[in-house]
Design an enzyme around this catalytic site. Structure first.
Site, PDB file in Angstrom:
ATOM      1  N   HIS A 286       0.821  -1.218   0.000  1.00  0.00           N
ATOM      2  CA  HIS A 286       0.000   0.000   0.000  1.00  0.00           C
ATOM      3  C   HIS A 286       0.860   1.276   0.000  1.00  0.00           C
ATOM      4  O   HIS A 286       0.652   2.190  -0.796  1.00  0.00           O
ATOM      5  CB  HIS A 286      -0.871   0.039   1.263  1.00  0.00           C
ATOM      6  CG  HIS A 286      -1.578  -1.231   1.590  1.00  0.00           C
ATOM      7  ND1 HIS A 286      -2.803  -1.555   1.063  1.00  0.00           N
ATOM      8  CD2 HIS A 286      -1.241  -2.283   2.403  1.00  0.00           C
ATOM      9  CE1 HIS A 286      -3.207  -2.725   1.541  1.00  0.00           C
ATOM     10  NE2 HIS A 286      -2.271  -3.183   2.350  1.00  0.00           N
TER      11      HIS A 286
HETATM   12  C1  BDR Z   1      -2.030   0.328   5.936  1.00  0.00           C
HETATM   13  O1  BDR Z   1      -2.006  -0.336   7.196  1.00  0.00           O
HETATM   14  C2  BDR Z   1      -0.690  -0.629   7.566  1.00  0.00           C
HETATM   15  O2  BDR Z   1      -0.589  -1.881   8.175  1.00  0.00           O
HETATM   16  C3  BDR Z   1       0.143  -0.522   6.324  1.00  0.00           C
HETATM   17  O3  BDR Z   1       1.454  -0.108   6.664  1.00  0.00           O
HETATM   18  C4  BDR Z   1      -0.583   0.501   5.490  1.00  0.00           C
HETATM   19  O4  BDR Z   1      -0.160   1.814   5.791  1.00  0.00           O
HETATM   20  C5  BDR Z   1      -2.875  -0.509   4.981  1.00  0.00           C
HETATM   21  O5  BDR Z   1      -4.169  -0.658   5.491  1.00  0.00           O
END
Ligand code: BDR
Ligand code: CA
Length: 359
Positions: A286
């Site tokens: 992400h």
């Molecule tokens: C987000 O949640 C975190 O665990 C990841 O780093 C990302 O920023 C995705 O939902």
């Protein structure tokens, strides 16, 4: 399509124009990949990094952030710690996703670079004031630090060039509760403050509410698009090949490549997690997609929409509610990413991080 004509053009001296970027993160495996991408990108000027609690607690985030920057040869980047708990709720971390220390199975030497004496939210405000209209703030974490920053400086939306947010889920299920995404779920009050601050700013006629090229509305990347950035073992093999070593970091001379070794060990954990919960052996990255979009917004197609955050739901607290049909009649406050060019993103990710690893 939101398109920023200013970034990534040749600079007047013929070099690449570098986008000044300030990152707020909760490092975190995919956050660490985003930091590596930022450092590896010739069109990014990484100004500073602020840390908040999320994937792990803020102290561990600051440790991981500095250790990863040192791994990438950038111990000169200022790293500051911010607020260590969400604004109103108890902190929940996610060791099952990122490992007990936030970097999966990877081991990094303890960070040597000092932590900044500045408080994270103050750093954000001070840097935005120092270069009004220039900085892009990229948030890869719960919005706690940004909420405090905007509460202390309500003009922050106008002082920034733009904010790019990894957070929310606008047209797809959540990953933490059925309709909520992790970063917003950890601190929904902070997310609401941030979305409203930009909303209010737009209503004042500051230009923040404009559409099309030059729009300075926040860009939000929710799970709808960040789950298009699905890193598979072959991507890691391609990065390693570009760096001249095997996917576990082994080099032809018998020496280990530290960046590839880090990626292999961190990602093995992240891939095992996705294999258990998302039923594929790979990982959604992400945060690197959000970072790459901050440098080059043409990686996503966005639509302007009014977004609000549910705070009082029985089942839905932390949901980012997007008014796609405009039934509220309120002006859009966010450019929500609805499509991402994952192919182009991965090409760049492999090329840049591979070259960084090659040294
Ligand atoms: C987000 O949640 C975190 O665990 C990841 O780093 C990302 O920023 C995705 O939902
Ligand atoms: Ca993150």
């Amino acid at each position: 399509m939101a398109y920023d004509p200013v970034v990534s053009k040749p600079a007047a001296d013929g070099g690449t124009q570098r986008t000044p970027i300030l990152v707020d993160c909760d490092t975190g495996i995919d956050d660490s990949l985003a930091l590596l991408y930022a450092v590896a990108s010739p069109d990014c000027d990484l100004v500073a990094v602020t840390c908040t609690s999320g994937n792990v607690d803020a102290r561990q985030v600051a440790e991981n952030t500095r250790a990863v920057l040192e791994l990438a040869g950038r111990s000169d980047v200022e790293v500051a710690i911010g607020r260590e708990t969400p604004l109103e709720r108890a902190l929940v971390t996610t060791p099952e996703t990122h490992g007990p220390r936030g970097i999966g199975y990877a081991e990094l030497p303890p960070a040597r670079m000092p932590l900044s004496p500045r408080f994270g939210p103050d750093l954000i405000v001070e840097e935005a004031r120092r270069r009004p209209g220039e900085l892009t703030l990229v948030t890869l974490a719960p919005l706690t630090n940004v909420a405090l920053a905007v509460l202390s400086e309500p003009k922050l939306p106008r002082l920034l060039r733009r904010i790019v947010i990894m957070g929310g889920s606008y047209r797809s299920p959540g990953n933490t509760a059925p309709t909520t995404e992790w970063n917003v779920n950890v601190d929904p009050e902070a997310a609401k403050i941030v979305f409203e601050a930009f909303d209010a700013d737009g209503a004042e006629g500051s230009g923040v509410g404009s559409t099309g090229p030059g729009s300075t509305r926040p860009i939000a990347l929710g799970l709808d698009v960040t789950e298009r950035a699905k890193l598979l073992p072959h991507h890691l093999a391609e990065i390693a090949a570009r760096a001249g070593c095997s996917p576990d970091g082994g080099g032809p001379d018998g020496r280990t490549n530290p960046v590839i070794r880090y990626l292999a060990d961190a990602l093995r954990f992240y891939m095992e997690f996705h294999s258990r919960y998302d039923h594929f052996f790979g990982a959604f990255i992400h945060d690197p997609l959000a970072l790459a979009t901050a440098i080059d917004p043409t990686l996503v197609r966005t639509e302007p929409v009014t977004v609000d955050v549910e705070l009082d739901g029985r089942l839905t607290t932390g949901e980012t509610v997007a008014d796609w049909r405009r039934v509220w009649g309120r002006p859009p406050n966010v450019d929500v990413a609805v499509e991402a060019d994952a192919g182009r993103f991965f090409e760049r990710f492999i090329e840049r991080v591979g070259d960084l690893a090659r040294g």
